[in-house]
Design an enzyme around this catalytic site. Structure first.
Site, PDB file in Angstrom:
ATOM      1  N   ARG A 201       0.835  -1.211   0.000  1.00 20.84           N
ATOM      2  CA  ARG A 201       0.000   0.000   0.000  1.00 20.84           C
ATOM      3  C   ARG A 201       0.865   1.255   0.000  1.00 20.84           C
ATOM      4  O   ARG A 201       1.924   1.317   0.598  1.00 20.84           O
ATOM      5  CB  ARG A 201      -0.986  -0.031   1.166  1.00 20.84           C
ATOM      6  CG  ARG A 201      -0.487   0.458   2.476  1.00 20.84           C
ATOM      7  CD  ARG A 201      -1.358  -0.044   3.615  1.00 20.84           C
ATOM      8  NE  ARG A 201      -0.582   0.085   4.834  1.00 20.84           N
ATOM      9  CZ  ARG A 201      -0.876   0.945   5.816  1.00 20.84           C
ATOM     10  NH1 ARG A 201      -1.958   1.664   5.756  1.00 20.84           N
ATOM     11  NH2 ARG A 201      -0.104   1.041   6.865  1.00 20.84           N
TER      12      ARG A 201
ATOM     13  N   HIS B 234      23.996   7.092  24.658  1.00 17.90           N
ATOM     14  CA  HIS B 234      23.734   6.721  26.057  1.00 17.90           C
ATOM     15  C   HIS B 234      22.547   5.775  26.153  1.00 17.90           C
ATOM     16  O   HIS B 234      21.721   5.698  25.251  1.00 17.90           O
ATOM     17  CB  HIS B 234      23.462   7.968  26.902  1.00 17.90           C
ATOM     18  CG  HIS B 234      22.121   8.601  26.646  1.00 17.90           C
ATOM     19  ND1 HIS B 234      21.853   9.342  25.518  1.00 17.90           N
ATOM     20  CD2 HIS B 234      20.979   8.589  27.370  1.00 17.90           C
ATOM     21  CE1 HIS B 234      20.598   9.769  25.563  1.00 17.90           C
ATOM     22  NE2 HIS B 234      20.037   9.316  26.670  1.00 17.90           N
TER      23      HIS B 234
ATOM     24  N   ALA C 248      21.559  19.769  34.526  1.00 17.07           N
ATOM     25  CA  ALA C 248      20.456  20.620  34.999  1.00 17.07           C
ATOM     26  C   ALA C 248      20.505  20.843  36.509  1.00 17.07           C
ATOM     27  O   ALA C 248      20.201  21.928  37.010  1.00 17.07           O
ATOM     28  CB  ALA C 248      19.121  20.002  34.599  1.00 17.07           C
TER      29      ALA C 248
ATOM     30  N   CYS D 233      28.113  15.378  27.733  1.00 12.57           N
ATOM     31  CA  CYS D 233      29.525  15.458  27.351  1.00 12.57           C
ATOM     32  C   CYS D 233      30.410  15.650  28.593  1.00 12.57           C
ATOM     33  O   CYS D 233      29.987  16.239  29.581  1.00 12.57           O
ATOM     34  CB  CYS D 233      29.750  16.621  26.367  1.00 12.57           C
ATOM     35  SG  CYS D 233      29.446  16.153  24.642  1.00 12.57           S
TER      36      CYS D 233
ATOM     37  N   ASN E 204      17.144   4.052  24.331  1.00 12.99           N
ATOM     38  CA  ASN E 204      16.262   4.685  23.348  1.00 12.99           C
ATOM     39  C   ASN E 204      17.163   5.443  22.402  1.00 12.99           C
ATOM     40  O   ASN E 204      17.826   6.385  22.810  1.00 12.99           O
ATOM     41  CB  ASN E 204      15.293   5.670  24.016  1.00 12.99           C
ATOM     42  CG  ASN E 204      14.259   4.965  24.877  1.00 12.99           C
ATOM     43  OD1 ASN E 204      13.796   3.887  24.533  1.00 12.99           O
ATOM     44  ND2 ASN E 204      13.901   5.574  25.992  1.00 12.99           N
TER      45      ASN E 204
ATOM     46  N   HIS F   6      30.683  12.774  21.562  1.00 10.36           N
ATOM     47  CA  HIS F   6      29.305  13.183  21.301  1.00 10.36           C
ATOM     48  C   HIS F   6      28.807  12.681  19.944  1.00 10.36           C
ATOM     49  O   HIS F   6      27.596  12.503  19.735  1.00 10.36           O
ATOM     50  CB  HIS F   6      29.231  14.719  21.345  1.00 10.36           C
ATOM     51  CG  HIS F   6      27.848  15.280  21.217  1.00 10.36           C
ATOM     52  ND1 HIS F   6      26.940  15.256  22.251  1.00 10.36           N
ATOM     53  CD2 HIS F   6      27.201  15.870  20.173  1.00 10.36           C
ATOM     54  CE1 HIS F   6      25.802  15.825  21.859  1.00 10.36           C
ATOM     55  NE2 HIS F   6      25.934  16.204  20.598  1.00 10.36           N
TER      56      HIS F   6
ATOM     57  N   HIS G  93      23.801  12.329  22.157  1.00 12.06           N
ATOM     58  CA  HIS G  93      25.011  11.760  22.772  1.00 12.06           C
ATOM     59  C   HIS G  93      24.742  10.290  23.087  1.00 12.06           C
ATOM     60  O   HIS G  93      23.729   9.973  23.694  1.00 12.06           O
ATOM     61  CB  HIS G  93      25.363  12.536  24.048  1.00 12.06           C
ATOM     62  CG  HIS G  93      26.737  12.229  24.558  1.00 12.06           C
ATOM     63  ND1 HIS G  93      27.771  13.139  24.534  1.00 12.06           N
ATOM     64  CD2 HIS G  93      27.263  11.087  25.073  1.00 12.06           C
ATOM     65  CE1 HIS G  93      28.858  12.573  25.028  1.00 12.06           C
ATOM     66  NE2 HIS G  93      28.572  11.327  25.361  1.00 12.06           N
TER      67      HIS G  93
ATOM     68  N   SER H 250      16.064  12.464  23.735  1.00  6.98           N
ATOM     69  CA  SER H 250      16.165  13.913  23.600  1.00  6.98           C
ATOM     70  C   SER H 250      17.606  14.387  23.459  1.00  6.98           C
ATOM     71  O   SER H 250      17.857  15.565  23.316  1.00  6.98           O
ATOM     72  CB  SER H 250      15.503  14.597  24.796  1.00  6.98           C
ATOM     73  OG  SER H 250      15.991  14.062  26.005  1.00  6.98           O
TER      74      SER H 250
ATOM     75  N   CYS I 186      25.791  20.072  25.417  1.00  2.00           N
ATOM     76  CA  CYS I 186      25.269  18.735  25.725  1.00  2.00           C
ATOM     77  C   CYS I 186      25.493  18.402  27.198  1.00  2.00           C
ATOM     78  O   CYS I 186      26.630  18.454  27.679  1.00  2.00           O
ATOM     79  CB  CYS I 186      25.964  17.701  24.842  1.00  2.00           C
ATOM     80  SG  CYS I 186      25.695  16.009  25.385  1.00  2.00           S
TER      81      CYS I 186
ATOM     82  N   GLN J 202      19.970   3.725  29.430  1.00  2.00           N
ATOM     83  CA  GLN J 202      19.443   3.941  30.775  1.00  2.00           C
ATOM     84  C   GLN J 202      19.324   2.613  31.504  1.00  2.00           C
ATOM     85  O   GLN J 202      19.313   1.544  30.890  1.00  2.00           O
ATOM     86  CB  GLN J 202      18.058   4.574  30.719  1.00  2.00           C
ATOM     87  CG  GLN J 202      18.010   5.940  30.075  1.00  2.00           C
ATOM     88  CD  GLN J 202      16.655   6.614  30.291  1.00  2.00           C
ATOM     89  OE1 GLN J 202      16.156   6.688  31.400  1.00  2.00           O
ATOM     90  NE2 GLN J 202      16.062   7.089  29.212  1.00  2.00           N
TER      91      GLN J 202
HETATM   92  O1  LIG Z   1      14.193   9.242  30.290  1.00  3.99           O
HETATM   93  P1  LIG Z   1      14.103   9.997  28.983  1.00  3.99           P
HETATM   94  O2  LIG Z   1      15.145   9.585  27.983  1.00  3.99           O
HETATM   95  O3  LIG Z   1      14.038  11.493  29.182  1.00  3.99           O
HETATM   96  O4  LIG Z   1      12.678   9.602  28.401  1.00  3.99           O
HETATM   97  C1  LIG Z   1      12.425   8.632  27.430  1.00  3.99           C
HETATM   98  O5  LIG Z   1      12.581   7.305  27.920  1.00  3.99           O
HETATM   99  C2  LIG Z   1      11.699   6.923  28.976  1.00  3.99           C
HETATM  100  C3  LIG Z   1      11.936   5.448  29.287  1.00  3.99           C
HETATM  101  O6  LIG Z   1      11.637   4.611  28.194  1.00  3.99           O
HETATM  102  C4  LIG Z   1      10.232   7.199  28.620  1.00  3.99           C
HETATM  103  O7  LIG Z   1       9.431   7.017  29.774  1.00  3.99           O
HETATM  104  C5  LIG Z   1      10.013   8.610  28.093  1.00  3.99           C
HETATM  105  O8  LIG Z   1       8.677   8.739  27.617  1.00  3.99           O
HETATM  106  C6  LIG Z   1      11.004   8.871  26.949  1.00  3.99           C
HETATM  107  O9  LIG Z   1      10.848  10.198  26.470  1.00  3.99           O
HETATM  108  O1  LIG Z   2      -5.186   1.685   7.636  1.00  7.17           O
HETATM  109  P1  LIG Z   2      -4.397   2.953   7.645  1.00  7.17           P
HETATM  110  O2  LIG Z   2      -5.191   4.125   8.187  1.00  7.17           O
HETATM  111  O3  LIG Z   2      -3.735   3.263   6.345  1.00  7.17           O
HETATM  112  O4  LIG Z   2      -3.191   2.680   8.683  1.00  7.17           O
HETATM  113  C1  LIG Z   2      -3.145   3.057  10.020  1.00  7.17           C
HETATM  114  O5  LIG Z   2      -4.005   2.270  10.843  1.00  7.17           O
HETATM  115  C2  LIG Z   2      -3.720   0.873  10.890  1.00  7.17           C
HETATM  116  C3  LIG Z   2      -4.652   0.233  11.908  1.00  7.17           C
HETATM  117  O6  LIG Z   2      -4.486   0.731  13.217  1.00  7.17           O
HETATM  118  C4  LIG Z   2      -2.256   0.595  11.256  1.00  7.17           C
HETATM  119  O7  LIG Z   2      -1.982  -0.769  11.068  1.00  7.17           O
HETATM  120  C5  LIG Z   2      -1.289   1.405  10.393  1.00  7.17           C
HETATM  121  O8  LIG Z   2       0.024   1.238  10.882  1.00  7.17           O
HETATM  122  C6  LIG Z   2      -1.691   2.884  10.441  1.00  7.17           C
HETATM  123  O9  LIG Z   2      -0.839   3.645   9.614  1.00  7.17           O
END
Ligand SMILES: O=P(O)(O)O[C@H]1O[C@H](CO)[C@@H](O)[C@H](O)[C@H]1O
Ligand SMILES: O=P(O)(O)O[C@H]1O[C@H](CO)[C@@H](O)[C@H](O)[C@H]1O
Lengths: 350, 350
Positions: free
Chosen positions: A31, A169, A61, A55, A156, A116, A167, A164, A52, A171
């Site tokens: 599709r 990293h 903060a 770094c 992540n 970094h 760099h 965010s 950063c 967790q």
């Molecule tokens: O802790 P961070 O990197 O600021 O935050 C990120 O990872 C976390 C753990 O998966 C999540 O809960 C946050 O939604 C995401 O933005």
């Molecule tokens: O069917 P659509 O609107 O093209 O697609 C959207 O909804 C679907 C059902 O939740 C998901 O599988 C797709 O990833 C999303 O892009």
């Protein structure tokens, strides 16, 4: 009536780790896509960024200054999701619908490198070994706390995954309770182990090594494959060949092999769409609750969101949230694509 | 030791519908956000868009022409995730790790209005009643097929939810199997019903109506609340006051009341961040498997991703994917914010 063709026909697959099903719609990859596209960060990052907060030497903060670290650097998350403080709590045993309990925990940030501008695929194997040894140390010291029964190591990567700061990293969220997904996994591993005296993932791996079609990478100690029941388009699972339960069980050879396969996998990921490939990854291993856990088999999940290109991801939305995870490309096809990608990073070929 | 304060201290809450826990970190709402921001569509859309494949009279990708419809218009999804075709299949009963089965289904698109520029909160109540009657008809006719045992009605709204066309529309995925999330919900409802001869959600609703702190909206027949165990920042649950299992059980009064409360809820959502508020929503109700399902209690979930503003969403990533869903603002706080928002759409006040 036509015979079922798993490469063409819509079907469901069973995930024996989570005891859940996934809907697979191979034909749907065709599709057209007119929806949201992600932006791609292309600017070259400097080795050191004065702005950063990860770094070396910079101030965070909360006013603390990072040391001039040379390998990995670990610190308590300034905005931790859990706190260490012990709280007085009387459970309301009378309630069916309003069950809550305080949760103690420790959150840490692990800087993978002082540089970094690097990411895992661009780091040296020995630097990735360093990260693994840091994870080992954290698993041990965090787990040594009486009130810590589980240590979740994860990364992540990429802004599309809520990261965010580019760099490099990861967790660690360590806590008293077994998180939902880990508890489900443990239940499956345990039921299998009780029945067979054998590792679910070990036995699965044996069958995959014979079939070969979902294998992405293999070395003496580790295998990367797209699990039969994968939900994300290019989801992979890193499994140790030997049956052990936790990262601290690894030998020096295994640490090297793990570093080598992580580098190769993340290079392939970057090469897939010639982009710094976003994902969430994390290790599932035995809890630190002081019990023996022969059912546990060390593994690491990679959940990358991209589907078609550097800018088009898979949306896990309406049907997926309310009904069931759904994918448009088969695990076999994804594995074939990943397997055939170069193990040399596209940037080093530029 | 301090006493546990559910408004301040990290804790876990239990979801009795899915038998899962969620991690709540009330204090974490204070952390600054430097990560990805969503773009906001602000352009005023025309009533009719010649490029839109959902507008009346226009031609779709497969060459079919939409009629000049006046209320709702339903058609088969041109890129359906399932197919109706019956497939010959011999299950491999010998396998633990490679369990797959073909899945038959029908996917439909429901255009909510011929007007390209409208969304639910901007539509008249009688037009929303029309959508509800369309859902009723689809539930009946799709469910009448022997091979359809479940009808999932849902809407993905906004590009951040993977919606590729702003023309107001929802989808229906009807299929042979009970999807994973629905099967889990049914199990919980059934266990409760077997034990108490009563509706889990009905009994939960009674307690919430006494406590009041999580109620967002209420009329004679429906209540909107932020469930105690909500995972998305502004997640809500629409529950019918009367215990019935499926949309076709609604009386005329209930249809009107349902339309009225959906309009009010989606107006509040738009008012929250003065934006066309994205979400995935969907109805959970009795399957169409020909069985009696006294355990089922009609309800509708709203899962909106936004957290702090029109551009900053909650990322369900690393820890959430590998460990457990996590939220930064309590259900009570979210409910209070939603409850206090105006029931007049911000655009009509401009
Ligand atoms: O802790 P961070 O990197 O600021 O935050 C990120 O990872 C976390 C753990 O998966 C999540 O809960 C946050 O939604 C995401 O933005
Ligand atoms: O069917 P659509 O609107 O093209 O697609 C959207 O909804 C679907 C059902 O939740 C998901 O599988 C797709 O990833 C999303 O892009």
């Amino acid at each position: 009536m036509r015979n079922f063709d798993i490469n063409e026909d819509p079907h469901r697959r069973y995930n024996p780790l989570l005891d859940e099903w996934v809907l697979v719609s191979p034909h749907r990859a065709k599709r057209p896509w007119q929806g949201q596209k992600e932006s791609v960060a292309t600017e070259k990052r400097p080795e050191y960024d004065p702005e950063c907060y990860l770094c070396p030497g910079n101030v965070r903060a909360n006013g603390e200054q990072n040391p001039d670290y040379e390998n990995c650097y670990v610190f308590e998350n300034d905005f931790a999701a859990m706190k260490q403080e012990e709280i007085e709590f009387k459970a309301d045993s009378n309630t069916t619908f309003f069950r809550a309990q305080p949760e103690r925990g420790i959150s840490r940030v692990v800087c993978f490198s002082p540089r970094h501008d690097l990411t895992l695929p661009e780091m040296e194997e020995k630097d990735i070994e360093n990260i693994i040894r840091t994870w080992q140390k954290e698993y041990t010291t965090l787990g040594a706390n009486d009130f810590i029964n589980h240590v979740q190591i994860f990364e992540n990567k990429g802004s599309v995954m809520g990261c965010s700061n580019p760099h490099p990293h990861g967790q660690i969220w360590a806590q008293s309770s077994l998180p939902t997904q880990v508890a489900k996994t443990q239940l499956s591993l345990k039921q299998y182990y009780t029945k067979t005296q054998s590792s679910l993932l070990g036995d699965y791996l044996q069958e995959e090594l014979v079939k070969k079609e979902r294998i992405v990478l293999e070395n003496d100690y580790f295998v990367v494959l797209v699990p039969f029941w994968a939900i994300w388009p290019y989801e992979t699972l890193v499994i140790s060949k030997r049956h052990f339960g936790k990262i601290t069980d690894m030998t020096d050879e295994e640490i090297s092999a793990y570093a080598a396969i992580l580098k190769k996998l993340t290079i392939k990921y970057d090469n897939l769409f010639s982009t710094s490939f976003p994902y969430s990854s994390g290790i599932h291993q035995a809890p630190t609750d002081g019990q023996l856990h022969p059912e546990w088999h060390f593994h690491m999940h990679f959940y990358p969101p991209l589907l078609r290109s550097a800018t088009v991801k898979k949306f896990m939305v309406g049907y997926e949230l309310l009904g069931e995870s759904q994918r448009d490309i088969t695990a076999e096809k994804s594995a074939e694509i990943l397997r055939n990608l170069s193990e040399v990073h596209y940037k080093s070929e530029l």
